[in-house]
Design a protein around this motif. Structure first.
Motif, short mmCIF file in Angstrom:
data_model
loop_
_atom_site.label_atom_id
_atom_site.label_comp_id
_atom_site.label_asym_id
_atom_site.label_seq_id
_atom_site.Cartn_x
_atom_site.Cartn_y
_atom_site.Cartn_z
N ARG A 37 -3.30 1.02 61.72
CA ARG A 37 -3.00 -0.34 62.17
C ARG A 37 -2.40 -1.17 61.03
O ARG A 37 -1.41 -1.88 61.22
CB ARG A 37 -4.26 -1.01 62.70
N ALA A 38 -2.99 -1.08 59.85
CA ALA A 38 -2.48 -1.83 58.70
C ALA A 38 -1.08 -1.36 58.32
O ALA A 38 -0.21 -2.18 58.00
CB ALA A 38 -3.43 -1.70 57.52
N ALA A 60 -8.15 8.09 43.18
CA ALA A 60 -7.34 7.67 42.03
C ALA A 60 -6.84 6.24 42.20
O ALA A 60 -6.72 5.50 41.24
CB ALA A 60 -6.15 8.61 41.85
N GLY A 61 -6.56 5.84 43.43
CA GLY A 61 -6.03 4.52 43.68
C GLY A 61 -7.06 3.45 43.88
O GLY A 61 -6.74 2.27 43.94
N GLU A 62 -8.30 3.82 44.03
CA GLU A 62 -9.33 2.82 44.32
C GLU A 62 -9.63 2.00 43.09
O GLU A 62 -10.31 2.43 42.17
CB GLU A 62 -10.60 3.49 44.84
N ARG A 63 -9.12 0.83 43.06
CA ARG A 63 -9.22 -0.03 41.88
C ARG A 63 -10.62 -0.60 41.69
O ARG A 63 -10.94 -1.10 40.62
CB ARG A 63 -8.18 -1.15 41.98
N GLU A 64 -11.43 -0.55 42.71
CA GLU A 64 -12.79 -1.07 42.54
C GLU A 64 -13.54 -0.23 41.51
O GLU A 64 -14.47 -0.70 40.89
CB GLU A 64 -13.54 -1.07 43.87
N PRO A 105 5.30 2.18 52.09
CA PRO A 105 4.76 1.47 50.93
C PRO A 105 4.61 2.40 49.74
O PRO A 105 4.41 3.59 49.88
CB PRO A 105 3.41 0.96 51.41
N LYS A 106 4.70 1.83 48.55
CA LYS A 106 4.54 2.61 47.33
C LYS A 106 3.07 2.96 47.14
O LYS A 106 2.17 2.24 47.56
CB LYS A 106 5.07 1.84 46.14
N ALA A 107 2.85 4.10 46.50
CA ALA A 107 1.48 4.52 46.19
C ALA A 107 0.93 3.60 45.11
O ALA A 107 1.68 3.06 44.31
CB ALA A 107 1.47 5.96 45.70
N PRO A 108 -0.41 3.42 45.09
CA PRO A 108 -1.01 2.51 44.11
C PRO A 108 -0.81 3.00 42.69
O PRO A 108 -0.63 4.09 42.37
CB PRO A 108 -2.48 2.50 44.48
N ASP A 154 -2.26 -1.86 50.02
CA ASP A 154 -2.49 -0.51 49.52
C ASP A 154 -2.73 0.40 50.73
O ASP A 154 -3.78 0.30 51.37
CB ASP A 154 -3.70 -0.50 48.60
N PRO A 155 -1.79 1.29 51.05
CA PRO A 155 -1.96 2.15 52.22
C PRO A 155 -3.11 3.14 52.09
O PRO A 155 -3.54 3.73 53.07
CB PRO A 155 -0.62 2.87 52.33
#
Length: 120
Positions: free
Chosen positions: A97-98, A5-9, A117-120, A84-85
């Protein structure tokens, strides 16, 4: 599900935006030499005309010093807003690591609320 769902590609990003996204997420893992970036990123990213301009816009160049024989690129502080986690291309180890580097950035910047971090 979150990763897909978060993968903007998959959501119609331009080629330039995909290049920048791949580049900054590689830099979120740590300072990188130009050679390391070109070896670890996909050829479609490194050979795109926007690669070098995106690198200059997203990172600062650290010249070689006594401890490092090669110059390195470090992600600019303001670019951490793009983190984006759930970045789809991270391995489990890379994601950890990120995230740890993001938390270090958040502590330095005084962003206590941003330690998660916030979800995308």
């Amino acid at each position: 599900v979150v990763a897909v769902a978060g993968e903007r590609e998959l959501a119609g990003l331009s080629d330039e935006a995909r290049v920048r996204r791949s580049l900054v997420h590689r830099l979120f893992l740590g300072d990188q030499t130009f050679s390391a970036l070109t070896e670890t990123l996909a050829r479609r990213v490194t050979e795109h005309p926007s690669f070098v301009p995106s690198l200059r816009a997203a990172a600062v160049y650290l010249p070689p010093d006594a401890g490092t024989p090669h110059g390195r690129y470090r992600v600019k502080e303001e670019v951490w807003a793009e983190y984006d986690p759930f970045y789809y291309h991270y391995s489990h180890v890379d994601a950890q690591r990120a995230l740890e580097r993001y938390r270090q950035h958040a502590r330095r910047a005084g962003l206590a609320a941003a330690l998660v971090p916030k979800a995308p």
